[in-house]
Design an enzyme around this catalytic site. Structure first.
Site, PDB file in Angstrom:
ATOM      1  N   ASN A 275       9.850   3.436  -0.220  1.00 34.25           N
ATOM      2  CA  ASN A 275       9.727   4.876  -0.336  1.00 34.25           C
ATOM      3  C   ASN A 275       9.961   5.516   1.031  1.00 34.25           C
ATOM      4  O   ASN A 275       9.523   4.987   2.055  1.00 34.25           O
ATOM      5  CB  ASN A 275       8.334   5.255  -0.854  1.00 34.25           C
ATOM      6  CG  ASN A 275       8.075   4.723  -2.248  1.00 34.25           C
ATOM      7  OD1 ASN A 275       8.973   4.704  -3.082  1.00 34.25           O
ATOM      8  ND2 ASN A 275       6.850   4.273  -2.509  1.00 34.25           N
TER       9      ASN A 275
ATOM     10  N   VAL B 242       1.947   5.495   3.591  1.00 27.45           N
ATOM     11  CA  VAL B 242       1.704   4.822   4.877  1.00 27.45           C
ATOM     12  C   VAL B 242       3.006   4.896   5.679  1.00 27.45           C
ATOM     13  O   VAL B 242       4.042   4.374   5.234  1.00 27.45           O
ATOM     14  CB  VAL B 242       1.262   3.357   4.682  1.00 27.45           C
ATOM     15  CG1 VAL B 242       1.052   2.696   6.043  1.00 27.45           C
ATOM     16  CG2 VAL B 242      -0.010   3.273   3.839  1.00 27.45           C
TER      17      VAL B 242
ATOM     18  N   HIS C 206       7.818  -0.266   4.796  1.00 25.03           N
ATOM     19  CA  HIS C 206       7.401  -1.461   4.048  1.00 25.03           C
ATOM     20  C   HIS C 206       8.213  -1.564   2.780  1.00 25.03           C
ATOM     21  O   HIS C 206       8.446  -0.564   2.092  1.00 25.03           O
ATOM     22  CB  HIS C 206       5.903  -1.405   3.703  1.00 25.03           C
ATOM     23  CG  HIS C 206       5.447  -0.094   3.130  1.00 25.03           C
ATOM     24  ND1 HIS C 206       5.220   1.016   3.917  1.00 25.03           N
ATOM     25  CD2 HIS C 206       5.191   0.293   1.859  1.00 25.03           C
ATOM     26  CE1 HIS C 206       4.839   2.025   3.155  1.00 25.03           C
ATOM     27  NE2 HIS C 206       4.820   1.617   1.886  1.00 25.03           N
TER      28      HIS C 206
ATOM     29  N   HIS D 226       8.119  -2.679  -0.954  1.00 28.93           N
ATOM     30  CA  HIS D 226       7.256  -3.070  -2.067  1.00 28.93           C
ATOM     31  C   HIS D 226       8.027  -4.117  -2.871  1.00 28.93           C
ATOM     32  O   HIS D 226       9.200  -3.904  -3.197  1.00 28.93           O
ATOM     33  CB  HIS D 226       7.020  -1.892  -3.024  1.00 28.93           C
ATOM     34  CG  HIS D 226       6.158  -0.806  -2.496  1.00 28.93           C
ATOM     35  ND1 HIS D 226       4.796  -0.746  -2.750  1.00 28.93           N
ATOM     36  CD2 HIS D 226       6.449   0.286  -1.751  1.00 28.93           C
ATOM     37  CE1 HIS D 226       4.298   0.345  -2.183  1.00 28.93           C
ATOM     38  NE2 HIS D 226       5.274   0.990  -1.575  1.00 28.93           N
TER      39      HIS D 226
HETATM   40  P1  DGP Z   1       3.614   3.821  -0.061  1.00 28.70           P
HETATM   41  O1  DGP Z   1       2.886   4.747  -0.990  1.00 28.70           O
HETATM   42  O2  DGP Z   1       5.036   3.505  -0.483  1.00 28.70           O
HETATM   43  O3  DGP Z   1       3.526   4.277   1.385  1.00 28.70           O
HETATM   44  O4  DGP Z   1       2.842   2.441  -0.168  1.00 28.70           O
HETATM   45  C1  DGP Z   1       1.712   2.143   0.581  1.00 28.70           C
HETATM   46  C2  DGP Z   1       1.080   0.962  -0.080  1.00 28.70           C
HETATM   47  O5  DGP Z   1       0.181   0.383   0.840  1.00 28.70           O
HETATM   48  C3  DGP Z   1       0.284   1.291  -1.341  1.00 28.70           C
HETATM   49  O6  DGP Z   1       0.881   0.653  -2.467  1.00 28.70           O
HETATM   50  C4  DGP Z   1      -1.100   0.752  -1.091  1.00 28.70           C
HETATM   51  C5  DGP Z   1      -0.921  -0.125   0.132  1.00 28.70           C
HETATM   52  N1  DGP Z   1      -2.051  -0.103   1.032  1.00 28.70           N
HETATM   53  C6  DGP Z   1      -2.581   1.004   1.623  1.00 28.70           C
HETATM   54  N2  DGP Z   1      -3.608   0.650   2.409  1.00 28.70           N
HETATM   55  C7  DGP Z   1      -3.700  -0.701   2.319  1.00 28.70           C
HETATM   56  C8  DGP Z   1      -4.584  -1.650   2.909  1.00 28.70           C
HETATM   57  O7  DGP Z   1      -5.481  -1.345   3.675  1.00 28.70           O
HETATM   58  N3  DGP Z   1      -4.381  -2.954   2.573  1.00 28.70           N
HETATM   59  C9  DGP Z   1      -3.381  -3.350   1.731  1.00 28.70           C
HETATM   60  N4  DGP Z   1      -3.280  -4.662   1.472  1.00 28.70           N
HETATM   61  N5  DGP Z   1      -2.544  -2.485   1.166  1.00 28.70           N
HETATM   62  C10 DGP Z   1      -2.710  -1.174   1.449  1.00 28.70           C
END
Ligand code: DGP
Length: 121
Positions: free
Chosen positions: A87, A96, A100, A102
């Site tokens: 995204n 975030v 990254h 997914h």
């Molecule tokens: P996006 O919405 O595309 O920025 O995805 C961010 C993803 O990161 C979301 O699917 C949840 C994941 N996420 C957020 N905080 C944490 C965390 O503290 N630990 C882990 N393992 N995943 C997280």
């Protein structure tokens, strides 16, 4: 770029289910899985969005896909199929701001990935 939760995961300041690590990347399970298999692949270098990727990151970004495929194989989903999504920006659902991938698998994944409700927005 300001530090995100992913920098804390890289630095082991907060726990995560880490699936793969090398000098330049890290893969870990998503905390809020949207499919039976849902993990993230990140560069250790903090890049906020796709818009911030530069020519110098060309190899690094390709590497993230190789890691995604390797972990997908290890998870046993490579043959059945999986989706890889990055995204970019708030309207695309990025929450975030550290790039990254997914990687989602383990159930039939709908396409296109938006709903009628979103189409009206
Ligand atoms: P996006 O919405 O595309 O920025 O995805 C961010 C993803 O990161 C979301 O699917 C949840 C994941 N996420 C957020 N905080 C944490 C965390 O503290 N630990 C882990 N393992 N995943 C997280």
């Amino acid at each position: 770029m300001s530090e995100t939760i992913f920098t804390k995961i890289i630095n082991r300041e907060i726990p995560a289910d880490i699936l793969y690590e090398d000098d330049i990347s890290l893969a870990f399970s998503d905390i809020n899985p949207q499919a039976p298999v849902h993990f993230l692949v990140i560069p250790k270098k903090p890049i906020a969005t796709i818009n911030d990727i530069t020519e110098a990151d060309r190899e690094l970004v390709g590497h993230l896909y190789l890691v995604a495929a390797q972990v997908a194989r290890e998870k046993g989903v490579a043959e059945d199929g999986y989706r890889v999504v990055m995204n970019c920006g708030e309207k695309a659902g990025q929450s975030v701001f550290h790039i990254h991938l997914h990687v989602l698998a383990g159930k039939p994944l709908g396409w296109p990935p938006y709903t009628d409700k979103m189409k009206q927005a």
